[in-house]
Design a protein around this motif. Structure first.
Motif, PDB file in Angstrom:
ATOM      1  N   HIS B 129      -0.653   8.500   3.854  1.00 31.31           N
ATOM      2  CA  HIS B 129       0.622   9.043   4.354  1.00 31.31           C
ATOM      3  C   HIS B 129       0.802  10.502   3.938  1.00 31.31           C
ATOM      4  O   HIS B 129       1.249  11.330   4.739  1.00 31.31           O
ATOM      5  N   ARG B 133       0.582  14.135   6.512  1.00 29.12           N
ATOM      6  CA  ARG B 133       1.840  14.861   6.752  1.00 29.12           C
ATOM      7  C   ARG B 133       1.666  16.120   7.585  1.00 29.12           C
ATOM      8  O   ARG B 133       2.523  16.439   8.402  1.00 29.12           O
ATOM      9  N   GLU B 186      11.699   8.280   6.770  1.00 30.61           N
ATOM     10  CA  GLU B 186      10.696   9.330   6.989  1.00 30.61           C
ATOM     11  C   GLU B 186       9.642   8.863   7.986  1.00 30.61           C
ATOM     12  O   GLU B 186       9.117   7.750   7.897  1.00 30.61           O
ATOM     13  N   GLY B 188       5.969   9.687  10.008  1.00 29.46           N
ATOM     14  CA  GLY B 188       4.701  10.395   9.847  1.00 29.46           C
ATOM     15  C   GLY B 188       3.587   9.582  10.462  1.00 29.46           C
ATOM     16  O   GLY B 188       3.837   8.621  11.197  1.00 29.46           O
ATOM     17  N   ARG B 255       3.267   8.090  -3.685  1.00 30.34           N
ATOM     18  CA  ARG B 255       4.378   8.619  -2.880  1.00 30.34           C
ATOM     19  C   ARG B 255       5.651   7.866  -3.252  1.00 30.34           C
ATOM     20  O   ARG B 255       5.830   6.707  -2.859  1.00 30.34           O
TER      21      ARG B 255
END
Lengths: 320, 320
Positions: B129, B133, B186, B188, B255
């Motif tokens: 992830h 980005r 979020e 992505g 993360r």
């Protein structure tokens, strides 16, 4: 194409620990062989083929198959060699099935066999026959007259579903072959299934023979008849007499063919055509709907059989 | 398991001549991937995977998939990298199909995932992830709400053939998810299909991720929900909360997960369970009788969906 048995990583590591082949790096099921599960096995020391024998291969035949591969490889024939574990044995168990690791053979099988391929195949076949002469085990050909009889019984009633009149053709052909099958030809180890997908080439040179799981003890010239059927017909079903001549000449240059064998070729080709017609017919009529393996069209071998029925002598194959 | 396209040796040599990868030594169809034909390709210079894209993969999506693999590999994620031919391109044609050669990844996928596997997977997913980005292409998730709607329409009338009441379950669940699906998490690049067979381990250490052909642009936390479903249920269908906790903690160590994402996990897990329930149900109802690929049981994901329907919060997954 077939991968029937799923091999968990843990079991594989335990299995490989019996050998001096290093550790597993990768293991991928490959779409080769229809009787067994085959994996391309990479270890820290090299690349191998891992084979698990599924139910269609009789366990009692394995010593013959494995012994033959080892015998031929030791004599310099390029074919898979079973690897010995530290206990000295080649055959072990994995996931409840008999399993072996064999050496990896470079090359690809020819999707469109050329004259040059046929020529090299002839020489390699004769080489196999010579190198097999002093192999001490024997195995009857389960797919000769007696085996065909069983297959005719199992298929004749439904054969006409595939092509009208086919039932009568196979019954009549078997009766003819029973009456005329040769008796006094040289017997030895034959491959019995040397189709293009069992012969590898690298840069257009024959690099090895694989899949000895139909190998048996039978007329050497019958093996040549199998190859004439498997290699010398074109996609339009015509017989390519040039390929046949080159194959047989190359064979003769390694193992001279007695005239009695040459004379028997049309008959042996009929027998070989009936053999593949019958096994394909059986698979066609009996494959389960969800099977992985798509059955091959038996009618291809009906056409071939008809060609050989019309062959008066080996001259029809460009020989003699 | 799938090899759909047969690649003749001549075509393969011509194809490979576009690359600086040496000559073909061997090429074997492998039983991996259900959407494409995959071959293990050995050349005089190394080992690669040759992939031919069959009809189920949309040609217009290939630049996203290939670009993503190249982007991630360049950033140090262990995944297949498309190899450039001398013309600078990675995508070419072989046997009438889009085809690429990608690097070969060592390792085996775990048939019985352990806590240690789940932990490493969590960290690798977060790494993916982060590294995704700054990938500039995007691709909508064809298997989110709108896609599920189509699959519900296509399956609801026959769903009860698989399990009585299933039709109502999927209609109700989709209505619920339409009403409650999160909006502000979020977004992505996600893998979206990171099942155990897409994750390789070597000596019990994660060695790489494969099969990016469902990758898309969606909530990052949805990817975690896919993995919770795919890795943390035991063969007896029970949820292993220890595996889940280890996976999410390892993810968080790479993360950090905002609390809004943690809170959404039960919902995202329901969505992910519905997604695999629907695709499996569709395949179950529509697979042709002679298909190579045996369809997976959709009911496994009905059980998982029911588990998530009963999860009041992320606490049900051992989180927070």
């Amino acid at each position: 194409m077939a991968v029937y048995t799923e091999v968990p990583d843990g079991e594989l590591n335990t299995f490989l620990a019996q050998y001096d082949l290093g550790n597993v790096v990768a293991c991928k099921g490959i779409a080769e062989g229809v009787e067994n599960s085959n994996y391309l096995l990479r270890t820290t020391l090299g690349t191998y083929i891992l084979t698990l024998y599924e139910k269609r291969v009789a366990r009692e035949d394995l010593p013959f198959f494995l012994g033959l591969m080892e015998h031929l490889a030791a004599k310099g024939l390029s074919c898979p060699t079973p690897i010995h574990a530290r206990d000295g044995q080649t055959l072990h168990e994995l996931c409840g099935r008999p399993a072996v690791i064999v050496s990896f053979l470079e090359g690809m099988w020819p999707r469109r066999p050329t004259e040059r391929h046929c020529q090299q195949l002839g020489a390699a076949l004769a080489d196999l026959h010579l190198k097999g002469r002093d192999f001490t085990l024997s195995r009857a050909n389960a797919l000769s007259l007696a085996g065909w009889q069983k297959l005719v019984e199992a298929t004749k009633d439904r054969a006409d579903e595939v092509e009208p009149g086919l039932g009568k053709v196979i019954v009549d052909e078997l009766a003819f072959l029973n009456a005329h099958w040769p008796k006094d030809l040289e017997i030895g180890v034959i491959h019995a299934d040397l189709f293009p997908d069992n012969v590898f080439f690298l840069n257009d040179r024959l690099s090895g023979l694989i899949d000895f799981y139909f190998a048996c003890t039978d007329f050497l010239a019958y093996d040549l008849a199998v190859c004439l059927n498997a290699w010398c017909f074109e996609p339009d079903h015509s017989f390519n007499i040039t390929k046949a001549r080159l194959m047989v000449q190359a064979y003769q240059s390694v193992r001279p063919v007695p005239s009695v064998e040459t004379a028997a070729l049309p008959l042996l080709c009929r027998g070989s055509a009936l053999r593949f017609l019958l096994t394909r017919l059986y698979d066609w009529l009996n494959h389960p709907p969800g099977a992985f393996v798509k059955p091959k069209d038996p009618r291809e071998y009906l056409r071939k059989l008809r060609f050989h029925q019309g062959a008066a002598s080996a001259g029809a194959y460009g020989i003699g």
